[in-house]
Scaffold this motif. Structure first.
Motif, PDB file in Angstrom:
ATOM      1  N   GLY A 168       0.796  -1.218   0.000  1.00  0.00           N
ATOM      2  CA  GLY A 168       0.000   0.000   0.000  1.00  0.00           C
ATOM      3  C   GLY A 168       0.830   1.269   0.000  1.00  0.00           C
ATOM      4  O   GLY A 168       0.341   2.339   0.358  1.00  0.00           O
ATOM      5  N   VAL A 169       2.098   1.175  -0.395  1.00  0.00           N
ATOM      6  CA  VAL A 169       2.959   2.360  -0.483  1.00  0.00           C
ATOM      7  C   VAL A 169       2.746   2.986  -1.865  1.00  0.00           C
ATOM      8  O   VAL A 169       3.097   2.395  -2.881  1.00  0.00           O
ATOM      9  CB  VAL A 169       4.442   2.016  -0.263  1.00  0.00           C
ATOM     10  CG1 VAL A 169       5.307   3.254  -0.449  1.00  0.00           C
ATOM     11  CG2 VAL A 169       4.658   1.403   1.113  1.00  0.00           C
ATOM     12  N   VAL A 170       2.165   4.155  -1.883  1.00  0.00           N
ATOM     13  CA  VAL A 170       1.864   4.865  -3.125  1.00  0.00           C
ATOM     14  C   VAL A 170       3.161   5.341  -3.773  1.00  0.00           C
ATOM     15  O   VAL A 170       4.054   5.833  -3.086  1.00  0.00           O
ATOM     16  CB  VAL A 170       0.933   6.066  -2.836  1.00  0.00           C
ATOM     17  CG1 VAL A 170       0.650   6.852  -4.109  1.00  0.00           C
ATOM     18  CG2 VAL A 170      -0.364   5.584  -2.195  1.00  0.00           C
ATOM     19  N   ASP A 171       3.263   5.176  -5.090  1.00  0.00           N
ATOM     20  CA  ASP A 171       4.440   5.590  -5.855  1.00  0.00           C
ATOM     21  C   ASP A 171       5.736   4.972  -5.331  1.00  0.00           C
ATOM     22  O   ASP A 171       6.779   5.622  -5.239  1.00  0.00           O
ATOM     23  CB  ASP A 171       4.578   7.119  -5.879  1.00  0.00           C
ATOM     24  CG  ASP A 171       3.411   7.806  -6.567  1.00  0.00           C
ATOM     25  OD1 ASP A 171       2.882   7.233  -7.546  1.00  0.00           O
ATOM     26  OD2 ASP A 171       3.037   8.904  -6.134  1.00  0.00           O
ATOM     27  N   PHE A 172       5.675   3.697  -4.979  1.00  0.00           N
ATOM     28  CA  PHE A 172       6.821   3.006  -4.394  1.00  0.00           C
ATOM     29  C   PHE A 172       8.039   3.042  -5.313  1.00  0.00           C
ATOM     30  O   PHE A 172       9.147   3.311  -4.859  1.00  0.00           O
ATOM     31  CB  PHE A 172       6.439   1.563  -4.039  1.00  0.00           C
ATOM     32  CG  PHE A 172       7.534   0.788  -3.372  1.00  0.00           C
ATOM     33  CD1 PHE A 172       8.005   1.170  -2.128  1.00  0.00           C
ATOM     34  CD2 PHE A 172       8.082  -0.321  -3.978  1.00  0.00           C
ATOM     35  CE1 PHE A 172       9.014   0.462  -1.501  1.00  0.00           C
ATOM     36  CE2 PHE A 172       9.087  -1.038  -3.361  1.00  0.00           C
ATOM     37  CZ  PHE A 172       9.558  -0.649  -2.122  1.00  0.00           C
TER      38      PHE A 172
END
Length: 101
Positions: A29-33
């Motif tokens: 769920g890390v956005v723009d990982f």
């Protein structure tokens, strides 16, 4: 974090950024990982960076050669970005394949 833990091959997974980043970003769920990996790679800090995901996940981006700079011994690929989730999970050593000419 213990240096000896990172030396144990049972605790490390080597991951191609192209195969790893999008899937892992969705899972945690890390956005723009992928972009965060690139940004940290280009501007690393000794203490690393903590990322928080939407799925009650937090992880640390780090470069072992910076974190353990006082050690004479170096880790294999310790100069690249590693994703650390704690000693109960494997650590991911992320590498960027060289561009084909």
């Amino acid at each position: 974090m213990r240096f000896a833990w990172f030396k144990d091959p049972e605790n490390v997974i080597y991951a191609d950024v192209n195969e790893f980043a999008d899937y892992f970003g969705k899972e945690t769920g890390v956005v723009d990982f992928r972009q965060k990996l690139e940004d940290f790679r280009n501007n690393p800090v000794k203490e690393g960076v903590i990322l928080k995901g939407k799925k009650r996940t937090s992880l640390k981006l780090m470069i072992p050669d910076l974190v353990f700079e006082d050690k004479e011994e170096k880790l294999e690929m310790g100069d690249t970005v590693w994703v650390y989730l704690g000693e109960v999970y494997p650590c991911y050593c992320v590498y960027w394949p060289q561009e084909e000419a």
